[in-house]
Motif scaffolding. Structure first.
Motif, PDB file in Angstrom:
ATOM      1  N   LEU A   5      49.367  29.891  32.970  1.00 24.33           N
ATOM      2  CA  LEU A   5      48.244  30.565  32.309  1.00 24.33           C
ATOM      3  C   LEU A   5      48.623  31.927  31.746  1.00 24.33           C
ATOM      4  CD1 LEU A   5      45.443  29.804  34.936  1.00 24.33           C
ATOM      5  CD2 LEU A   5      45.951  28.558  32.832  1.00 24.33           C
ATOM      6  N   ARG A   6      47.845  32.373  30.764  1.00 25.50           N
ATOM      7  CA  ARG A   6      47.959  33.738  30.230  1.00 25.50           C
ATOM      8  C   ARG A   6      46.891  34.581  30.921  1.00 25.50           C
ATOM      9  NH1 ARG A   6      46.260  34.375  25.405  1.00 25.50           N
ATOM     10  NH2 ARG A   6      47.463  36.252  24.947  1.00 25.50           N
ATOM     11  N   SER A 113      37.331  33.755  28.348  1.00 24.75           N
ATOM     12  CA  SER A 113      38.272  33.949  29.462  1.00 24.75           C
ATOM     13  C   SER A 113      37.510  33.764  30.775  1.00 24.75           C
ATOM     14  CB  SER A 113      38.860  35.367  29.444  1.00 24.75           C
ATOM     15  OG  SER A 113      39.472  35.670  28.217  1.00 24.75           O
ATOM     16  N   ALA A 114      38.194  33.240  31.781  1.00 23.83           N
ATOM     17  CA  ALA A 114      37.594  33.216  33.125  1.00 23.83           C
ATOM     18  C   ALA A 114      37.642  34.645  33.662  1.00 23.83           C
ATOM     19  CB  ALA A 114      38.378  32.275  34.035  1.00 23.83           C
ATOM     20  N   ILE A 115      36.478  35.190  34.031  1.00 18.78           N
ATOM     21  CA  ILE A 115      36.403  36.598  34.488  1.00 18.78           C
ATOM     22  C   ILE A 115      36.339  36.641  36.016  1.00 18.78           C
ATOM     23  CG2 ILE A 115      35.131  38.782  34.381  1.00 18.78           C
ATOM     24  CD1 ILE A 115      36.136  38.019  31.633  1.00 18.78           C
ATOM     25  N   ILE A 116      37.374  37.232  36.617  1.00 20.90           N
ATOM     26  CA  ILE A 116      37.443  37.383  38.081  1.00 20.90           C
ATOM     27  C   ILE A 116      37.437  38.875  38.400  1.00 20.90           C
ATOM     28  CG2 ILE A 116      38.769  36.872  40.163  1.00 20.90           C
ATOM     29  CD1 ILE A 116      40.298  34.730  38.513  1.00 20.90           C
ATOM     30  N   THR A 360      46.646  30.222  43.182  1.00 20.07           N
ATOM     31  CA  THR A 360      45.768  29.066  43.412  1.00 20.07           C
ATOM     32  C   THR A 360      44.358  29.350  42.912  1.00 20.07           C
ATOM     33  OG1 THR A 360      47.078  28.463  45.346  1.00 20.07           O
ATOM     34  CG2 THR A 360      44.883  27.501  45.196  1.00 20.07           C
ATOM     35  N   PHE A 361      43.850  30.555  43.226  1.00 21.85           N
ATOM     36  CA  PHE A 361      42.470  30.898  42.860  1.00 21.85           C
ATOM     37  C   PHE A 361      42.323  31.068  41.345  1.00 21.85           C
ATOM     38  CE2 PHE A 361      38.828  33.999  42.743  1.00 21.85           C
ATOM     39  CZ  PHE A 361      37.854  33.078  43.117  1.00 21.85           C
ATOM     40  N   ILE A 362      43.304  31.721  40.721  1.00 24.93           N
ATOM     41  CA  ILE A 362      43.256  31.943  39.271  1.00 24.93           C
ATOM     42  C   ILE A 362      43.239  30.603  38.522  1.00 24.93           C
ATOM     43  CG2 ILE A 362      44.731  32.702  37.330  1.00 24.93           C
ATOM     44  CD1 ILE A 362      45.367  35.216  39.068  1.00 24.93           C
TER      45      ILE A 362
END
Length: 379
Positions: A5-6, A113-116, A360-362
Motif C-alpha cells: 500500500l501507499r 483514503s482510509a483515514i486512521i 495488519t491493521f492498515i
C-alpha cells in the motif's frame, strides 16, 4: 502475500525523531513498513533538522510550518498544509498521529483514503493546559472520532474510554521499545554512574508527572543516596521545582539528555527508577526503562498498571515515595520484577511485533474502506 500500500503518516513534526513519542513511533513504523514492501511517506515540518527527501527508504515530504513565527497557531496551519498536500497524492491509507491540531480540518481529510487516527492520551486532562484549552482538546477529540474511519489506541485504558464515551472500537497497538544492548552497556562512564548508588526520574517538567511529590518524598527521607533528575528545567514549572529543592544537595538536576545509550545506562544502573506520569497512553520512557532493566516505582494509575501489573512498586503521594526510598531492597523478589518487565518488552512491546500489528491493521482498514466504497458505488 500481503498487499503493498501507499501510506502517508501525518501529525508529527517529522522523522528522524528529534521531538517525542509520535515522532519516535513514526520513525520505527515507517521504516518497518518500507522493509515489508510498502511505500510510505512521512510529512516533515520545513524547519525539521533533517532536510533530505528520503530516510531509510521512507519518502519525506516537507511542508511549510509557521509555528516558529506565530507559536501554537502555526501547528494548525502546518497540519492543514500537510492534509491539502495529501489530498493531491491520493494515498491508499492516511495515518494521523494524534488529533490536537489536525481534527479541526476533518472536512478536508483526503477523500478516497482510509483515514486512521492514533488517538493519543486524554490530552484534555493535562493540568498544564488552561480551562479553555482543555475544553478545546475535548472538542478536538470529538472531531477526531467523527472524521476518522478507524482508530488506534496505544493503551487498553484509552481503548475502553473510547468505547465507553463514543461507542467506537479501536485497535490496541502499543508503543515499542528496544532491549538494552551490550554495546549500550559498555558506553557508560563508570565515574559518572556508580551502580545502584542513586534514584532516577526522567520526565518533562509538568505537574501531572508528579515530580513535586516524588522529590518531596525523597527530600523528607533519610536516604544517603543521590537523586538524579533528567529533563529540561527551563519552563516555569521546572524553575519552580529547581528552586523548591535547591537546598537538598542530594538532588541533582541533569537537564535534558538526548544521548540514548547514556540515558539507558542511567536507567539500568539506578537503584530505583521513578515514573510519575499520570496522563496519556503507554509512555515510551516507561517502556525504555523496562527494556533497560530498571527496577521501577510508578505512579498508581490505570495507565501504568496496565503495562507493569505487579512488577513495580506504586505510589500516590510524597509519603508513599518516602516509604519506598527508605525501604525498597534489591533482592531476588525485586530482580524477578525486573526480569518480568524485560520479558514484556521482548514479547509484547518489541518493535517488530508493533510494526506487524500496524501493517495488519492498515491493510485491513484499506480493504474495509474499498469494500464500503464498492457497495456505495453499486447503490
Amino acid at each position: 502475500m500481503t498487499m503493498k500500500l501507499r501510506t502517508a503518516i501525518l501529525g508529527t513534526r517529522g522523522i528522524p525523531n528529534y521531538y517525542g513519542g509520535f515522532e519516535h513511533i513514526s520513525e520505527y513504523v515507517s521504516a518497518g513498513l518500507v522493509k515489508r514492501g510498502h511505500s510510505v511517506s512521512v510529512y516533515n515540518s520545513h524547519n525539521h533538522p533533517y532536510t533530505q527527501d528520503s530516510w531509510n527508504g521512507v519518502d519525506i515530504i516537507h511542508c511549510y510550518d509557521p509555528e516558529y513565527l506565530i507559536g501554537t497557531a502555526g501547528q494548525f496551519i502546518y497540519d492543514m498544509n500537510c492534509l491539502l498536500d495529501a489530498r493531491k497524492r491520493k494515498f491508499d491509507v492516511v495515518l494521523i498521529m494524534g488529533y490536537t491540531s489536525s481534527s479541526v480540518w476533518g472536512n478536508i481529510y483526503p477523500q478516497g483514503s482510509a483515514i486512521i487516527t492514533n488517538m493519543d492520551g486524554m490530552e484534555w486532562k493535562r493540568s498544564k493546559y488552561s480551562k479553555p484549552v482543555q475544553r478545546f482538546l475535548r472538542y478536538a477529540e470529538k472531531l477526531a472520532v467523527k472524521h476518522s474511519q478507524y482508530y488506534i489506541s496505544d493503551s487498553m485504558v484509552i481503548k475502553s474510554y473510547l468505547k465507553d464515551k463514543y461507542d467506537v472500537t479501536s485497535q490496541y497497538i502499543p508503543y515499542g521499545a528496544d532491549v538494552f544492548s551490550t554495546e549500550e552497556r559498555e558506553q557508560y562512564d563508570a565515574k559518572e554512574v556508580l551502580k545502584e548508588d542513586y534514584f532516577l526520574l526522567m520526565a518533562r517538567m509538568e505537574p501531572e508527572n508528579n515530580i513535586d511529590a516524588i522529590l518531596a518524598g525523597f527530600n523528607s527521607s533519610n536516604s544517603q543516596k543521590k537523586f538524579k533528575v533528567l529533563g529540561d528545567t527551563g519552563n516555569r514549572f521546572g524553575k519552580f521545582i529547581v528552586n523548591k529543592f535547591a537546598n537538598d544537595e542530594r538532588i541533582e538536576f541533569k537537564g535534558a539528555i538526548f544521548d540514548t545509550p547514556k540515558v539507558r545506562s542511567l536507567q539500568n544502573n539506578s537503584y530505583l527508577y521513578f515514573h510519575g506520569h499520570s496522563v496519556g497512553g503507554t509512555n515510551p520512557s516507561l517502556l525504555e526503562a523496562m527494556g533497560s532493566e530498571a527496577l521501577i516505582a510508578a505512579h498508581n494509575n490505570p495507565f501504568n498498571k496496565s503495562v507493569l501489573n505487579t512488577d513495580a512498586f506504586y505510589f500516590s503521594n510524597a509519603e508513599e515515595v518516602k516509604h519506598l526510598v527508605e525501604n525498597v531492597q534489591r533482592h531476588d523478589f525485586e530482580k524477578n520484577m525486573v526480569m518480568n518487565n524485560l520479558h514484556k518488552i521482548q514479547s509484547q512491546f518489541n518493535w517488530e511485533r508493533v510494526i506487524d500489528q500496524y501493517e495488519t491493521f492498515i491493510v485491513e482498514c484499506y480493504k474495509n474502506s474499498n469494500y464500503e466504497r464498492i457497495i456505495a458505488d453499486q447503490r
